[in-house]
Design an enzyme around this catalytic site. Sequence first.
Site, mmCIF file in Angstrom:
data_model
loop_
_atom_site.group_PDB
_atom_site.id
_atom_site.type_symbol
_atom_site.label_atom_id
_atom_site.label_comp_id
_atom_site.label_asym_id
_atom_site.label_seq_id
_atom_site.Cartn_x
_atom_site.Cartn_y
_atom_site.Cartn_z
ATOM 1 N N ASP A 144 0.865 -1.161 0.000
ATOM 2 C CA ASP A 144 0.000 0.000 0.000
ATOM 3 C C ASP A 144 0.920 1.235 0.000
ATOM 4 O OD1 ASP A 144 -2.367 1.586 0.618
ATOM 5 O OD2 ASP A 144 -1.529 1.749 2.624
ATOM 6 N N ASP A 203 -1.125 -0.890 6.186
ATOM 7 C CA ASP A 203 -1.321 -0.366 7.538
ATOM 8 C C ASP A 203 -2.734 -0.646 8.050
ATOM 9 O OD1 ASP A 203 -2.789 1.414 6.068
ATOM 10 O OD2 ASP A 203 -1.660 3.200 6.655
ATOM 11 N N ASP A 214 -7.056 -1.118 3.732
ATOM 12 C CA ASP A 214 -6.555 -2.286 3.018
ATOM 13 C C ASP A 214 -6.664 -3.586 3.828
ATOM 14 O OD1 ASP A 214 -4.479 -1.887 4.808
ATOM 15 O OD2 ASP A 214 -3.230 -0.850 3.342
HETATM 16 P P1 ADP Z 1 -4.866 5.344 -0.089
HETATM 17 O O1 ADP Z 1 -5.022 4.108 -0.916
HETATM 18 O O2 ADP Z 1 -3.722 6.174 -0.587
HETATM 19 O O3 ADP Z 1 -4.772 5.037 1.383
HETATM 20 P P2 ADP Z 1 -7.739 6.166 0.002
HETATM 21 O O4 ADP Z 1 -8.339 4.985 -0.678
HETATM 22 O O5 ADP Z 1 -7.988 6.304 1.449
HETATM 23 O O6 ADP Z 1 -6.168 6.295 -0.363
HETATM 24 O O7 ADP Z 1 -8.300 7.488 -0.687
HETATM 25 C C1 ADP Z 1 -8.162 7.695 -2.082
HETATM 26 C C2 ADP Z 1 -8.334 9.155 -2.407
HETATM 27 O O8 ADP Z 1 -9.676 9.584 -2.043
HETATM 28 C C3 ADP Z 1 -7.391 10.077 -1.661
HETATM 29 O O9 ADP Z 1 -6.159 10.212 -2.316
HETATM 30 C C4 ADP Z 1 -8.193 11.376 -1.695
HETATM 31 O O10 ADP Z 1 -8.046 11.989 -2.942
HETATM 32 C C5 ADP Z 1 -9.645 10.902 -1.552
HETATM 33 N N1 ADP Z 1 -10.107 10.914 -0.151
HETATM 34 C C6 ADP Z 1 -10.486 9.845 0.593
HETATM 35 N N2 ADP Z 1 -10.870 10.234 1.840
HETATM 36 C C7 ADP Z 1 -10.701 11.578 1.900
HETATM 37 C C8 ADP Z 1 -10.915 12.576 2.904
HETATM 38 N N3 ADP Z 1 -11.368 12.318 4.132
HETATM 39 N N4 ADP Z 1 -10.628 13.867 2.580
HETATM 40 C C9 ADP Z 1 -10.164 14.185 1.357
HETATM 41 N N5 ADP Z 1 -9.948 13.299 0.374
HETATM 42 C C10 ADP Z 1 -10.227 12.005 0.620
HETATM 43 MG MG MG Z 2 -3.564 3.382 3.200
#
Ligand code: ADP
Ligand code: MG
Length: 293
Positions: A38, A238, A242
Amino acid sequence: ATPTAIMVGTGVGARHGVLIRNAEVLERARSVATLVVDKTGTLTEGKPVVTDVLVEENKDETVLLTLAAALERGSEHPLARAILKKAEDSAAPVSQVEDFETIPGKGVTGRIDGRVVSLGSPAWLAEIAVPASAPLAARAEAAQAQGKTVVGLAVEGRVAGYVAIADRIRETSIEAVRVLQEAGVEVVMLTGDNRHTAAAIAGQAGITRFAAEVLPQNKAEEVRRLQGEGHVVGMAGDGINDAPALAQADVSFAIGGGSDVAIEAADVVLVRNDLRGVPTAIGLSRATLAKIR
Ligand code: ADP
Ligand code: MG
């Protein structure tokens, strides 16, 4: 492997902050041919910091930040923490939010002073709002090309600006990827972030195979697809977004600073938040086998 070899293997792991769940895990780890990682919180430090607030000319950054912070008060996402911290630093007042909603992997939305306000990924905003001006959108893309995560804010269906957030790659991640590749393990990065940011971080880590804009529920499917290619698949994460992918993997590695659920369920816990624990575990597994031959 003999009980002694297993005790030695798990003991050496523990001294390096690599907690191997049981003998079976120690034996299985040597077969990992593909490691899925991740991005956020695993390759990177998971301590995102706001670096830029991008608004249209003559518009006020503080207004944008205030609206963003108001929405993020209801979120537990690491990006939310960064935005709240930044708003605190600038002493912006916080507004009330009605009808708050989280859309996993996309963003957050609600009503502030009667207006619908949404904050989240540019891809999601492109579906629900009118784009920002071309010059402003170009600034957002430039920030992404630097490996920053960019989230947009839409007010009443129009993108008003962006917040750029940097989350540094851990130096230890770069070394872990290199050692794994030298040991013949292919490393694949998965992220919900956009492809520009994903490409930049993967490039810094020396990873050539990655998937971007993967929704939380689809991460496990990606692991299954790789398993379908006939490989034993490990997954390091983490547990934030995921956990199902970790559960699907043949060997799961949980970052110690991650979610409690992931740590409890993981085959291997990387207590020091150090991805080098993955090649350590695989190396111990291989060495344990060598001893009985
Ligand atoms: P990652 O796989 O990097 O952990 P996430 O699946 O949690 O990412 O989120 C994907 C995208 O959705 C983020 O990069 C962001 O653009 C948007 N996003 C998700 N949750 C939030 C939030 N609380 N505030 C702003 N953007 C969010
Ligand atoms: Mg993550």
